[in-house]
Design a protein around this motif. Structure first.
Motif, PDB file in Angstrom:
ATOM      1  N   LEU A   1       5.027 -48.164   0.133  1.00  0.00           N
ATOM      2  CA  LEU A   1       5.358 -48.727   0.708  1.00  0.00           C
ATOM      3  C   LEU A   1       7.137 -49.155   0.671  1.00  0.00           C
TER       4      LEU A   1
ATOM      5  N   ARG B   1      -0.733 -50.455   7.307  1.00  0.00           N
ATOM      6  CA  ARG B   1      -0.694 -51.065   5.611  1.00  0.00           C
ATOM      7  C   ARG B   1       0.483 -51.955   6.006  1.00  0.00           C
TER       8      ARG B   1
ATOM      9  N   GLU C   1       1.351 -43.093  -0.953  1.00  0.00           N
ATOM     10  CA  GLU C   1       2.619 -43.266  -0.728  1.00  0.00           C
ATOM     11  C   GLU C   1       2.684 -44.902  -0.695  1.00  0.00           C
TER      12      GLU C   1
ATOM     13  N   ARG D   1       0.872 -46.202   8.281  1.00  0.00           N
ATOM     14  CA  ARG D   1       1.599 -46.744   7.443  1.00  0.00           C
ATOM     15  C   ARG D   1       1.543 -47.803   7.676  1.00  0.00           C
TER      16      ARG D   1
ATOM     17  N   ALA E   1      -0.120 -40.690   3.582  1.00  0.00           N
ATOM     18  CA  ALA E   1       0.356 -41.944   3.663  1.00  0.00           C
ATOM     19  C   ALA E   1      -0.718 -43.683   3.220  1.00  0.00           C
TER      20      ALA E   1
ATOM     21  N   ASP F   1       1.470 -40.929  10.679  1.00  0.00           N
ATOM     22  CA  ASP F   1       2.389 -42.238   9.766  1.00  0.00           C
ATOM     23  C   ASP F   1       2.161 -43.721  10.462  1.00  0.00           C
TER      24      ASP F   1
END
Length: 316
Positions: A184, A286, A182, A283, A179, A280
């Motif tokens: 966004l 972020r 990767e 994410r 997470a 998740d």
């Protein structure tokens, strides 16, 4: 291209895989502060801590470890019988939590999970788990909250009480690393509105994701149980608006989101390879920082917020 200095909040977000590992390793050390199998337990907190309490309550009860309720500390139902009350408080100074612990002291066994060993919660609760390695300088909570849930998940896992379908924490740690690595999705970064959805324990994560986006970026967010989405919240979905689901989607939900022109956001990969819902949430954290910086806000200094809510005369 304009570059932003790395925020303190971003550094704390990036530290979560290692922090979760330390939390899991600490679970056995803090047994006195954690629920025993079969106890009827209430878990309390404020804001982010309350949402982690909601997630844990679902995990514990569904895993067969014992009946578990979660409350905002100010809404605790005095007069209801519990074998133990667990309080989550990063600062150890939150007025509502300390008031509750003081009121029930000697009547109900209490435990607390905090980040600071030099605060009033250390004597307010009967036993305390101190996750000082997860403490934060930031006002907006990220790694402390997820470390608490990692600790509690690890405790359930050690007692063979994880619900079916919930992954071992070691897998969640690996997923958190993904997470963080990767990129966004650009279409999500450009959205104007976000509805976060969850089922069971992930509903607490959906509430927390919405709160993070509001706190850090002043974003328009909402959060609901996934099956409630069709009962009203779908009315605001459309182009430029996101429906973000934590965990597997109820049957037909993705099609309903597409039908009204919304953007369906779910953890990448098929069900077996998708991110753990806790990863998740990383994410979403972020994304909150990204949106804050894009809007010219400082994620380390959110508007109208302080690290702890301490009321001058809560008992008056």
């Amino acid at each position: 291209m304009t570059t932003h200095p790395t925020s303190r909040t971003s550094v704390e977000i990036a530290s979560q895989p290692g922090t979760w590992k330390r939390a899991a390793e600490s679970a056995a050390l803090f047994a006195e502060a954690l629920p025993r199998r079969g106890e009827r337990v209430a878990v309390v907190g404020c804001g982010t801590s309350w949402f982690m309490a909601l997630a844990y309550a679902e995990l514990r009860e569904k895993g067969g470890h014992g009946e578990t309720d979660a409350f905002a500390a100010s809404e605790f139902p005095h007069g209801r019988r519990y074998d133990r009350v667990i309080a989550i408080t990063r600062s150890g100074t939150t007025t509502e939590v300390l008031d509750l612990l003081g009121r029930i002291k000697g009547a109900i066994p209490t435990g607390a999970i905090t980040a600071d060993p030099e605060t009033p919660v250390m004597t307010a609760a009967d036993a305390v788990a101190v996750l000082d390695f997860a403490d934060e300088q930031s006002v907006v909570q990220t790694r402390f909250a997820t470390a608490v849930l990692a600790l509690l998940r690890a405790h359930l896992e050690a007692e063979n009480a994880l619900p079916a379908g919930v992954r071992p924490l070691a897998r969640a740690v690996l997923d958190a690393e993904r997470a963080l690595a990767e990129p966004l999705d650009e279409s999500i970064c450009g959205a104007e509105q976000f509805t976060f959805l969850g089922t069971g324990w992930t509903y607490g994560l959906a509430l927390e994701a919405g709160l993070k986006m509001r706190e850090a970026a002043g974003a328009w967010t909402e959060a609901y149980p996934a099956m409630e989405y069709r009962h009203g919240p779908i009315s605001i979905t459309g182009p430029g608006r996101v429906a973000w689901l934590f965990g597997p989607a109820p049957h037909g939900l993705a099609d309903d989101i597409a039908r009204v022109g919304g953007l369906h956001c779910a953890a990448s990969g098929d069900e077996a390879d998708a991110l753990d819902p806790l990863a998740d949430l990383v994410r979403a954290q972020r994304l909150a920082v990204h949106l804050a910086e894009a809007r010219g806000y400082d994620p380390d200094r959110p508007r109208n917020l302080t690290r702890s809510v301490i009321l001058g005369d809560a008992r008056a």
